[in-house]
Write a protein that holds these residues in place. Structure first.
Motif, PDB file in Angstrom:
ATOM      1  N   GLY A   1      51.696  57.544  66.911  1.00  0.00           N
ATOM      2  CA  GLY A   1      51.213  57.530  65.542  1.00  0.00           C
ATOM      3  C   GLY A   1      51.731  58.712  64.746  1.00  0.00           C
TER       4      GLY A   1
ATOM      5  N   THR B   1      46.895  60.839  61.971  1.00  0.00           N
ATOM      6  CA  THR B   1      46.294  59.519  62.196  1.00  0.00           C
ATOM      7  C   THR B   1      45.089  59.563  63.130  1.00  0.00           C
ATOM      8  OG1 THR B   1      47.848  59.062  63.990  1.00  0.00           O
ATOM      9  CG2 THR B   1      48.436  58.241  61.783  1.00  0.00           C
TER      10      THR B   1
ATOM     11  N   CYS C   1      47.632  54.897  67.039  1.00  0.00           N
ATOM     12  CA  CYS C   1      46.634  55.161  66.004  1.00  0.00           C
ATOM     13  C   CYS C   1      47.250  54.834  64.648  1.00  0.00           C
ATOM     14  CB  CYS C   1      46.179  56.615  66.053  1.00  0.00           C
ATOM     15  SG  CYS C   1      45.307  57.014  67.584  1.00  0.00           S
ATOM     16  N   ARG C   2      46.628  53.888  63.960  1.00  0.00           N
ATOM     17  CA  ARG C   2      47.149  53.445  62.675  1.00  0.00           C
ATOM     18  C   ARG C   2      45.961  53.262  61.720  1.00  0.00           C
ATOM     19  NH1 ARG C   2      50.744  48.223  62.922  1.00  0.00           N
ATOM     20  NH2 ARG C   2      51.824  49.507  64.431  1.00  0.00           N
ATOM     21  N   PRO C   3      45.648  54.294  60.938  1.00  0.00           N
ATOM     22  CA  PRO C   3      44.498  54.193  60.038  1.00  0.00           C
ATOM     23  C   PRO C   3      44.744  53.220  58.878  1.00  0.00           C
ATOM     24  CG  PRO C   3      45.614  56.300  59.770  1.00  0.00           C
ATOM     25  CD  PRO C   3      46.315  55.574  60.872  1.00  0.00           C
TER      26      PRO C   3
ATOM     27  N   GLU D   1      43.966  54.723  53.726  1.00  0.00           N
ATOM     28  CA  GLU D   1      44.932  55.776  53.395  1.00  0.00           C
ATOM     29  C   GLU D   1      44.260  57.027  52.838  1.00  0.00           C
ATOM     30  OE1 GLU D   1      48.277  55.924  50.143  1.00  0.00           O
ATOM     31  OE2 GLU D   1      48.950  54.677  51.827  1.00  0.00           O
TER      32      GLU D   1
ATOM     33  N   TRP E   1      42.908  58.971  55.715  1.00  0.00           N
ATOM     34  CA  TRP E   1      44.048  59.525  56.452  1.00  0.00           C
ATOM     35  C   TRP E   1      44.574  60.751  55.719  1.00  0.00           C
ATOM     36  CZ3 TRP E   1      49.274  56.459  57.087  1.00  0.00           C
ATOM     37  CH2 TRP E   1      50.154  57.181  57.886  1.00  0.00           C
TER      38      TRP E   1
ATOM     39  N   ASP F   1      42.426  51.442  64.762  1.00  0.00           N
ATOM     40  CA  ASP F   1      42.197  51.875  63.385  1.00  0.00           C
ATOM     41  C   ASP F   1      41.219  53.044  63.433  1.00  0.00           C
ATOM     42  OD1 ASP F   1      41.588  52.327  60.740  1.00  0.00           O
ATOM     43  OD2 ASP F   1      41.026  50.246  60.294  1.00  0.00           O
TER      44      ASP F   1
END
Length: 192
Positions: free
Chosen positions: A20, A24, A118-120, A123, A126, A170
């Motif tokens: 990530g 993140t 890890c991908r929030p 935004e 983040w 997420d």
């Protein structure tokens, strides 16, 4: 419970590779997983931080020091795996060549490899997380710096991981705390 699961799911060594962009939540999650599973954590930032004196030298090259940081984490992880000890590797895993290196490392040690990305989705959260964290000389400190870093990757961070089991998390999901994230990753590990 996580510790017992950690013992159960590691009949052979396991590499949990975090993936990530900066900010993140991957390091927070990696530390929590390492604590819950009682696995050693090999953090690229720890290695990179130790190169600061070399970075200040006129001949210091950002790309070379970054490459050496990766070489160090691969070697530390290799030692642990060949001792039969599972590891969590905390790095951006931003290039396919890094994954290829982990695939080779897993094969040489008879280990399983899993990716936790890890991908929030939020935004704003983040950005707040990125700009609110402790400043470091080698990490982006603003949203604008992060966007430039991502732009510089030229899309190479999005690649096919092939047959390597991967879970996308997420880290900004509403009403989902760190403990729940850890539990979901542990279930993923146990089922892979």
């Amino acid at each position: 419970m996580a510790k017992e699961l950690g013992e159960e799911i590691t009949k052979k060594p396991l590499i949990i590779a975090m993936k990530g962009h900066p900010g993140t939540g991957k390091s927070t999650l990696a530390h929590a997983l390492a604590s819950a599973l009682k696995f050693p954590l090999v953090d690229k930032d720890d290695i990179r931080d130790s190169t600061f004196p070399l970075h200040q030298q006129p001949q210091g090259s950002h790309a070379l020091l970054n490459h050496l940081s990766y070489e160090a984490i691969w070697r530390v992880a290799s030692t642990q795996l060949h001792l039969g000890i599972s590891v969590i590797i905390d790095s951006p895993l931003s290039h396919r060549t890094h994954l290829d290196r982990l695939i080779s490392l897993a094969a040489s040690a008879g280990a399983r490899l899993l990716i936790v990305e890890c991908r929030p989705s939020d935004e704003a959260k983040w950005r707040e997380r990125l700009e609110g964290r402790e400043k470091s000389w080698h990490k982006p400190t603003s949203w604008e710096e992060l966007q430039e870093l991502i732009k510089g990757y030229g899309g190479c961070t999005e690649y096919d991981v092939g047959d390597v089991p991967k879970m996308v998390v997420d880290t900004t999901a509403p009403n989902l705390g760190l403990e729940e994230l850890v539990s979901s990753v542990v279930r993923f590990i146990a089922s892979s």
